[in-house]
Write a protein that holds these residues in place. Structure first.
Motif, PDB file in Angstrom:
ATOM      1  N   ILE A  27     -16.127  -6.428   5.384  1.00 27.11           N
ATOM      2  CA  ILE A  27     -15.618  -7.263   4.284  1.00 27.11           C
ATOM      3  C   ILE A  27     -14.348  -6.635   3.717  1.00 27.11           C
ATOM      4  O   ILE A  27     -13.335  -7.305   3.537  1.00 27.11           O
ATOM      5  N   GLN A  28     -14.386  -5.317   3.453  1.00 27.04           N
ATOM      6  CA  GLN A  28     -13.241  -4.638   2.861  1.00 27.04           C
ATOM      7  C   GLN A  28     -12.040  -4.641   3.808  1.00 27.04           C
ATOM      8  O   GLN A  28     -10.922  -4.968   3.409  1.00 27.04           O
ATOM      9  N   HIS A  29     -12.276  -4.316   5.064  1.00 29.65           N
ATOM     10  CA  HIS A  29     -11.178  -4.256   6.040  1.00 29.65           C
ATOM     11  C   HIS A  29     -10.520  -5.632   6.195  1.00 29.65           C
ATOM     12  O   HIS A  29      -9.298  -5.767   6.128  1.00 29.65           O
ATOM     13  N   ASN A  30     -11.350  -6.660   6.422  1.00 29.47           N
ATOM     14  CA  ASN A  30     -10.802  -8.008   6.625  1.00 29.47           C
ATOM     15  C   ASN A  30     -10.119  -8.531   5.355  1.00 29.47           C
ATOM     16  O   ASN A  30      -9.110  -9.228   5.430  1.00 29.47           O
ATOM     17  N   SER A  31     -10.664  -8.171   4.198  1.00 28.10           N
ATOM     18  CA  SER A  31     -10.039  -8.558   2.926  1.00 28.10           C
ATOM     19  C   SER A  31      -8.636  -7.951   2.819  1.00 28.10           C
ATOM     20  O   SER A  31      -7.693  -8.625   2.406  1.00 28.10           O
ATOM     21  N   ASN A  32      -8.515  -6.677   3.210  1.00 28.13           N
ATOM     22  CA  ASN A  32      -7.205  -6.012   3.153  1.00 28.13           C
ATOM     23  C   ASN A  32      -6.197  -6.713   4.057  1.00 28.13           C
ATOM     24  O   ASN A  32      -5.050  -6.934   3.668  1.00 28.13           O
ATOM     25  N   VAL A  33      -6.640  -7.079   5.258  1.00 21.75           N
ATOM     26  CA  VAL A  33      -5.761  -7.777   6.208  1.00 21.75           C
ATOM     27  C   VAL A  33      -5.304  -9.113   5.605  1.00 21.75           C
ATOM     28  O   VAL A  33      -4.117  -9.455   5.623  1.00 21.75           O
ATOM     29  N   ILE A  34      -6.253  -9.859   5.041  1.00 22.66           N
ATOM     30  CA  ILE A  34      -5.953 -11.175   4.454  1.00 22.66           C
ATOM     31  C   ILE A  34      -4.985 -11.047   3.283  1.00 22.66           C
ATOM     32  O   ILE A  34      -3.974 -11.749   3.213  1.00 22.66           O
ATOM     33  N   MET A  35      -5.277 -10.129   2.368  1.00 23.73           N
ATOM     34  CA  MET A  35      -4.449 -10.020   1.170  1.00 23.73           C
ATOM     35  C   MET A  35      -3.059  -9.441   1.482  1.00 23.73           C
ATOM     36  O   MET A  35      -2.089  -9.769   0.817  1.00 23.73           O
ATOM     37  N   ASP A  36      -2.949  -8.639   2.537  1.00 20.79           N
ATOM     38  CA  ASP A  36      -1.618  -8.169   2.968  1.00 20.79           C
ATOM     39  C   ASP A  36      -0.782  -9.341   3.469  1.00 20.79           C
ATOM     40  O   ASP A  36       0.435  -9.387   3.257  1.00 20.79           O
ATOM     41  N   LYS A  37      -1.435 -10.292   4.142  1.00 18.56           N
ATOM     42  CA  LYS A  37      -0.721 -11.502   4.605  1.00 18.56           C
ATOM     43  C   LYS A  37      -0.211 -12.305   3.399  1.00 18.56           C
ATOM     44  O   LYS A  37       0.891 -12.841   3.420  1.00 18.56           O
ATOM     45  N   ILE A  38      -1.038 -12.385   2.358  1.00 18.20           N
ATOM     46  CA  ILE A  38      -0.649 -13.113   1.141  1.00 18.20           C
ATOM     47  C   ILE A  38       0.584 -12.443   0.509  1.00 18.20           C
ATOM     48  O   ILE A  38       1.553 -13.106   0.153  1.00 18.20           O
ATOM     49  N   LYS A  39       0.536 -11.118   0.405  1.00 20.41           N
ATOM     50  CA  LYS A  39       1.642 -10.372  -0.221  1.00 20.41           C
ATOM     51  C   LYS A  39       2.966 -10.569   0.517  1.00 20.41           C
ATOM     52  O   LYS A  39       4.032 -10.434  -0.072  1.00 20.41           O
ATOM     53  N   ALA A  40       2.886 -10.861   1.818  1.00 20.65           N
ATOM     54  CA  ALA A  40       4.100 -11.017   2.631  1.00 20.65           C
ATOM     55  C   ALA A  40       4.671 -12.441   2.586  1.00 20.65           C
ATOM     56  O   ALA A  40       5.762 -12.690   3.090  1.00 20.65           O
ATOM     57  N   VAL A  60     -14.040 -12.579  -0.134  1.00 17.13           N
ATOM     58  CA  VAL A  60     -12.822 -11.815   0.152  1.00 17.13           C
ATOM     59  C   VAL A  60     -12.448 -11.057  -1.125  1.00 17.13           C
ATOM     60  O   VAL A  60     -12.369 -11.648  -2.211  1.00 17.13           O
ATOM     61  N   LYS A  61     -12.244  -9.750  -0.997  1.00 18.73           N
ATOM     62  CA  LYS A  61     -11.982  -8.885  -2.150  1.00 18.73           C
ATOM     63  C   LYS A  61     -10.572  -9.129  -2.706  1.00 18.73           C
ATOM     64  O   LYS A  61      -9.604  -9.119  -1.950  1.00 18.73           O
ATOM     65  N   THR A  62     -10.486  -9.328  -4.018  1.00 20.82           N
ATOM     66  CA  THR A  62      -9.191  -9.653  -4.627  1.00 20.82           C
ATOM     67  C   THR A  62      -8.753  -8.676  -5.720  1.00 20.82           C
ATOM     68  O   THR A  62      -7.635  -8.767  -6.209  1.00 20.82           O
ATOM     69  N   LYS A  63      -9.624  -7.750  -6.116  1.00 18.60           N
ATOM     70  CA  LYS A  63      -9.284  -6.908  -7.280  1.00 18.60           C
ATOM     71  C   LYS A  63      -8.046  -6.043  -7.032  1.00 18.60           C
ATOM     72  O   LYS A  63      -7.201  -5.904  -7.919  1.00 18.60           O
ATOM     73  N   ASP A  64      -7.930  -5.453  -5.837  1.00 15.91           N
ATOM     74  CA  ASP A  64      -6.745  -4.633  -5.539  1.00 15.91           C
ATOM     75  C   ASP A  64      -5.481  -5.493  -5.556  1.00 15.91           C
ATOM     76  O   ASP A  64      -4.422  -5.055  -6.000  1.00 15.91           O
ATOM     77  N   PHE A  65      -5.614  -6.720  -5.073  1.00 12.09           N
ATOM     78  CA  PHE A  65      -4.477  -7.652  -5.066  1.00 12.09           C
ATOM     79  C   PHE A  65      -4.056  -7.997  -6.504  1.00 12.09           C
ATOM     80  O   PHE A  65      -2.871  -8.015  -6.830  1.00 12.09           O
TER      81      PHE A  65
END
Length: 196
Positions: A27-40, A60-65
């Motif tokens: 969950i954490q790994h895939n969340s990071n991949v997803i949210m990095d795509k959003i940031k770009a 999908v984890k959003t707190k770091d985002f």
């Protein structure tokens, strides 16, 4: 019960079961991949006002985002479910200043702004909306949790607001059962692909 509502209920159950069985590190790994795509995304980079759900459970984890957005000087709005005088519940957008001190456990155990930290903002101010959901299809239909909360906010955003659902790839199904009030999103981002 209505056939479509039955289908929605069944699909919710299946997806939740599957999502809840994912290991935390996946969950954490895939969340990071997803949210990095959003940031770009260009639409994200140029946006000033972001609305984003606060993750709960196996979402999908959003707190770091959210922290990243605040540190980048963006205005961040988060959902809060409030009860109106007629006892009907609705989702509103509330501006968040501090991820660590402004929140408490609210509706269904999800973090929400505390009393005194609620700063309601008109959805028309949102430039970029990160949307939660349980299942999606390639036509960008969305199955939520059944409260129609996101649909009611999505109805009020500006036409140029970028609405992006974040989800794990297995949550993309052949067809999401929809009713006339269900709102589509403009994009869906998973760890494996982007659907637009």
């Amino acid at each position: 019960m209505d056939k479509i509502l039955e289908e929605k209920k069944e699909l919710r159950k299946q997806i939740l079961q599957k999502r809840n069985s994912l290991p935390g590190e996946v969950i954490q790994h895939n969340s990071n991949v997803i949210m990095d795509k959003i940031k770009a995304m260009d639409a994200f980079i140029s946006s000033r006002v972001i609305m984003c759900y606060i993750d709960f459970d196996s979402e999908v984890k959003t707190k770091d985002f959210i922290r990243y957005c605040l540190e980048a000087g963006k205005r961040v709005l988060v959902p809060i479910i409030i009860k109106n005088p007629d006892e009907k519940k609705e989702m509103k957008a509330s501006e968040l200043y501090n991820l660590d001190t402004d929140l408490e456990s609210g509706t269904m155990g999800i973090l929400e702004p505390k009393e005194g930290k609620r700063r309601f903002v008109d959805p028309k101010e949102i430039d970029f909306f990160v949307v939660a959901g349980l299942a999606f299809d390639k036509s960008r239909n969305r199955l939520g949790y059944g409260g129609r909360f996101h649909d009611n906010v999505l109805k009020h955003v500006r036409p140029d607001c970028e609405t992006v659902a974040v989800t794990f790839d297995f949550q993309i199904v052949d067809e999401v059962p929809v009713k006339e009030y269900d709102m589509k999103v403009k994009k869906i981002v998973t760890e494996a692909r982007t659907i637009e």
